[in-house]
Each structure stands twice: as C-alpha cells, then as structure tokens.
Scaffold this motif. Structure first.
Motif, PDB file in Angstrom:
ATOM      1  N   ASP A  60     -28.019 147.039  20.631  1.00 22.57           N
ATOM      2  CA  ASP A  60     -27.713 146.465  21.943  1.00 22.57           C
ATOM      3  C   ASP A  60     -28.504 145.174  22.101  1.00 22.57           C
ATOM      4  OD1 ASP A  60     -26.096 148.608  22.464  1.00 22.57           O
ATOM      5  OD2 ASP A  60     -27.589 149.696  23.663  1.00 22.57           O
ATOM      6  N   SER A  63     -29.836 142.105  24.288  1.00 24.14           N
ATOM      7  CA  SER A  63     -30.141 141.880  25.704  1.00 24.14           C
ATOM      8  C   SER A  63     -31.136 140.733  25.833  1.00 24.14           C
ATOM      9  CB  SER A  63     -30.720 143.155  26.338  1.00 24.14           C
ATOM     10  OG  SER A  63     -31.876 143.566  25.640  1.00 24.14           O
ATOM     11  N   GLY A 101     -34.991 138.191  33.074  1.00 23.71           N
ATOM     12  CA  GLY A 101     -33.870 138.322  33.991  1.00 23.71           C
ATOM     13  C   GLY A 101     -33.326 136.972  34.418  1.00 23.71           C
ATOM     14  N   GLY A 105     -21.588 144.305  28.206  1.00 25.03           N
ATOM     15  CA  GLY A 105     -22.213 144.925  29.369  1.00 25.03           C
ATOM     16  C   GLY A 105     -22.417 144.015  30.547  1.00 25.03           C
ATOM     17  N   ALA A 106     -22.019 142.746  30.440  1.00 23.32           N
ATOM     18  CA  ALA A 106     -22.198 141.813  31.557  1.00 23.32           C
ATOM     19  C   ALA A 106     -21.184 140.686  31.437  1.00 23.32           C
ATOM     20  CB  ALA A 106     -23.617 141.253  31.582  1.00 23.32           C
ATOM     21  N   GLU A 130     -22.946 137.298  36.712  1.00 18.78           N
ATOM     22  CA  GLU A 130     -23.772 138.448  37.092  1.00 18.78           C
ATOM     23  C   GLU A 130     -25.253 138.105  36.927  1.00 18.78           C
ATOM     24  OE1 GLU A 130     -22.809 142.370  35.697  1.00 18.78           O
ATOM     25  OE2 GLU A 130     -20.788 141.741  35.138  1.00 18.78           O
ATOM     26  N   VAL A 165     -28.634 139.697  35.813  1.00 16.10           N
ATOM     27  CA  VAL A 165     -29.027 140.830  34.965  1.00 16.10           C
ATOM     28  C   VAL A 165     -30.548 140.929  34.931  1.00 16.10           C
ATOM     29  CG1 VAL A 165     -26.950 140.669  33.546  1.00 16.10           C
ATOM     30  CG2 VAL A 165     -28.990 139.402  32.877  1.00 16.10           C
ATOM     31  N   ALA A 166     -31.012 142.149  34.716  1.00 18.81           N
ATOM     32  CA  ALA A 166     -32.446 142.406  34.592  1.00 18.81           C
ATOM     33  C   ALA A 166     -32.856 142.326  33.129  1.00 18.81           C
ATOM     34  CB  ALA A 166     -32.768 143.787  35.166  1.00 18.81           C
ATOM     35  N   GLY A 202     -33.718 143.377  29.527  1.00 19.31           N
ATOM     36  CA  GLY A 202     -33.389 144.559  28.750  1.00 19.31           C
ATOM     37  C   GLY A 202     -31.999 145.118  28.982  1.00 19.31           C
ATOM     38  N   ARG A 203     -31.237 144.602  29.937  1.00 16.11           N
ATOM     39  CA  ARG A 203     -29.882 145.118  30.154  1.00 16.11           C
ATOM     40  C   ARG A 203     -28.980 144.709  29.005  1.00 16.11           C
ATOM     41  NH1 ARG A 203     -25.885 143.841  35.302  1.00 16.11           N
ATOM     42  NH2 ARG A 203     -23.944 144.538  34.300  1.00 16.11           N
ATOM     43  N   MET A 204     -28.149 145.649  28.541  1.00 15.75           N
ATOM     44  CA  MET A 204     -27.260 145.375  27.415  1.00 15.75           C
ATOM     45  C   MET A 204     -26.205 144.333  27.800  1.00 15.75           C
ATOM     46  SD  MET A 204     -24.036 146.122  25.950  1.00 15.75           S
ATOM     47  CE  MET A 204     -23.434 147.661  26.643  1.00 15.75           C
ATOM     48  N   ILE A 205     -26.168 143.250  27.034  1.00 12.42           N
ATOM     49  CA  ILE A 205     -25.157 142.211  27.251  1.00 12.42           C
ATOM     50  C   ILE A 205     -23.962 142.457  26.334  1.00 12.42           C
ATOM     51  CG2 ILE A 205     -24.704 139.747  27.295  1.00 12.42           C
ATOM     52  CD1 ILE A 205     -26.724 140.744  29.371  1.00 12.42           C
TER      53      ILE A 205
END
Length: 373
Positions: free
Chosen positions: A71, A73, A77, A192-193, A197, A199-200, A202-205
């Motif tokens: 993943d 990311s 953020g 994932g985005a 958006e 995003v924070a 570590g969020r999966m892109i």
C-alpha cells in the motif's frame, strides 16, 4: 626338626582343603547356570501388514494474486491535487503516482532558506570581528577577554548556520514527501483516494502488486489442510483453458482459519507463470498425485538400535515358532501416530505393535491381540 615337619603337613592340608572348597563352589555355580530358566514368554500386541490404498491428488479452485502487495501512501497529510495512476495501470520504479498540494511545505522551505541566509550573514560578521580582534590582541591594544568574546561569537554563529542548514534539508525532504512515487515496478490493483480529497499520513492512496512473483491462492478446509505441507508440488491450470498451466509449490499455509468460512488460506508460489495467468484470474490447483500403494504401521512398532547401526526396525513374528526377529526397515515419512514404510516389510508380515521395547532376538511371544492396519 619334628616341629618343622608338622607345620609343613598342616600347610599342605590347608591348601588341599582350599582347592576342594573352590572346586565345590565352581560345581555349584555350573549347576545353577544349567538350571537357569529360559527367557519368559512375552505377551505382545501384533498386526498383519497390509498395503494402504494410494492417496489421490487434491484439487481446489482459487485465483491468481500477487506474491507481494504494498500500500503506497504519503508520509504527511494534505490535499490530493493529482493521481497519475488508476486501477490496472502498469507503473515503473520511481514513476509518480500522486501529488499533494505543496503550498504550505514550500512556504516552510522558503522560511528555512531565509533563516539560513541570515545565519550565514551573522557568521560573516562574526568572522570579521574575530579577525580584527586577533590582530588587535597581537598589538596589545585589547584585552584577552575581548578576544575570547569574539572567538565565542564566531563559534556561536557557526552553530546557528549548521542548525539553519539542517532545517533547510528537513524542509526540502518534506516538500519531496508531497510527491508519491512507486518503489518498484508493478500494477495498480486498488485506489484509496481521489484528487481533491484531504488525506491523513499513512492513508492508502494506491495498492501496488509487484511484478516479482505470482501466487495461486485457494481456501482449504481443516480436514484437508492437514495433508498439505510447505514445499508440496502443485499444478495450476487456468479455468476454461486447461492447456494453460504453471508449476509451483505450496509457499504459505495460514495458521488461523477464517472466522466466517472456517477455512485456511493456502498460497502456491508459481515459477515462470504464462502471461495468461493474470491477476485475479480463476484457476484450478492440483496438489499431490495418485501415488502407489503404501505400507503404514503404528509409530509404536518402530524400534531404534543405534548400537547395531539400525536407525529403524520392527519385530517380526514367526507364526510357526511364535518367536520374534528384528528386521531393519526404511521409514519414508512419520508422525507421532503413524509411520510410512518404504522397504523392509511385505504384505502378510506379522509385526509387534506393543511391547517391542522388552523383546530379544529369538524370544517366544504370546499374541495378546491384533490391530487393524
């Protein structure tokens, strides 16, 4: 003279008496050995060896998955302003996947560079002051304390420059974190985005399936997964096209069952899979083969006599004389309950399955019961 003859006669009599006593003792021992009872007849449990039916191959239905999935990311953020790769897009190493709005990070970088320029100006001023003070000290115009203050100011200015340089390097790294790149070649399997958006960290892109391996993944019930072992050979065929096949080996067996289906996930690593075996393609997996008939015996029947160079043996019963003899066997596979024999036994042999640890070669036994193979 008479006394000497008397003592000699007495010594001779004592020696003769000792010889007689020793002879009688030896005779008694011989009689006891001759009367020693034979080895007792041991009660044992036996079984008659019979070949087991050949094990059939196992077949499962599964799908193709990447051996390694990662993943990707952002480390910080922010707001996504662009995503360059979608589902199914092939990417190469260092290809740009997505970007964040770098406005705030660029402002921090400019501030850090400005602070560095100011620190460098202070350093130049401190260097000039130190040079002047050193010349004045050599001429005796100023005191030693004034010179040391100038020297300390120069050291402080140098430290401020080093700190400002570190802040600039950190700000440059953070600006670089606004661009997400692929760490290896592969194919995007999930996103994932979307652009716009926030995003924070570590969020999966995107999820990237790397190209360095393919697995055939299937689910197996608990009663079947016990027959599978890591390293077992397997043949994978494409559903609807049985001619498209690939060879592999069981690479991983899940140690925990799925909480819903109560099945275990098994992954078969493929070697040189054809291009038709794409990610997500339905496949059939066949493990094992239709082998030959095997001889299986209880593990309690095995005896190890390392003093005679025998790794594994069994006691075989002669039904006519009711005696046993130790025979060496070749163990192909074994577990705490059963052992599979390759050589040394033939169908119809009667072997001891309980009481083997107290037997001797040629000892008579009494058959106390028989087990079924």
């Amino acid at each position: 003279m008479q006394a000497e003859r008397t003592d000699s006669a007495r010594s001779h009599c004592l020696a003769v008496s000792a010889l007689i006593v020793m002879s009688l003792a030896l005779c008694a021992c011989g009689e006891e050995d001759a009367k020693a009872p034979p080895a007792p007849v041991r009660p044992v449990r036996t079984m008659t060896v019979a070949p087991q039916p050949p094990a059939s191959a196992l077949a499962f239905t599964g799908h193709i998955a990447a051996q390694d999935r990662v993943d990707l990311s952002f480390r910080i953020g922010g707001r996504v302003v662009a995503r360059e790769a979608g589902v199914g897009a092939p990417v190469r190493e260092n290809d740009v996947i997505a970007r964040l709005d770098p406005a705030n990070e660029l402002n921090d970088l400019r501030a850090a560079r400005a602070a560095l320029a100011a620190a460098e100006g202070h350093l130049r001023e401190a260097e000039g002051r130190y040079l002047r003070q050193s010349q004045l000290l050599a001429r005796g115009v100023i005191s030693r304390a004034d010179f040391e203050a100038a020297e300390q100011g120069r050291l402080s200015a140098r430290s401020q420059v080093a700190a400002a340089q570190a802040r600039v390097a950190s700000a440059e790294d953070i600006v670089g974190f606004t661009t997400l790149k692929a760490d290896a070649p592969g194919v995007v399997t999930r996103v994932g985005a979307e652009p716009g958006e926030v995003v924070a960290p570590g969020r999966m892109i995107v999820q990237l399936a790397r190209r360095d391996g393919r697995d055939a993944v299937f689910e197996a019930p608990a009663d079947v997964v016990r027959a599978l072992h890591a390293g077992d050979a397997a043949t994978v065929s494409l559903a609807g096209q049985p001619g498209v096949t690939a060879q592999g080996r069981v690479r991983e067996i899940s140690p925990q069952a799925d909480p819903v289906t109560r099945t275990f996930t098994v992954r078969v690593g493929l070697s040189d899979p054809p291009p038709a075996l794409r990610l997500g393609a339905a496949v059939s997996v066949r493990t094992g083969d239709d082998g030959e008939a095997a001889i299986q015996i209880p593990a309690t029947a095995l005896t190890r006599r390392k003093d005679k160079g025998m790794e594994a043996g069994v006691w075989v019963v002669d039904p006519a004389a009711s005696t046993v003899s130790l025979r060496q066997v070749e163990v192909v596979a074994a577990d705490p309950a059963m052992a599979q024999i390759g050589k040394g036994l033939a169908p119809g042999d009667i072997i001891v399955t309980a009481g083997a640890h107290v037997l001797r070669e040629g000892q008579q036994v009494r058959l106390g019961g028989a087990e079924t193979p």
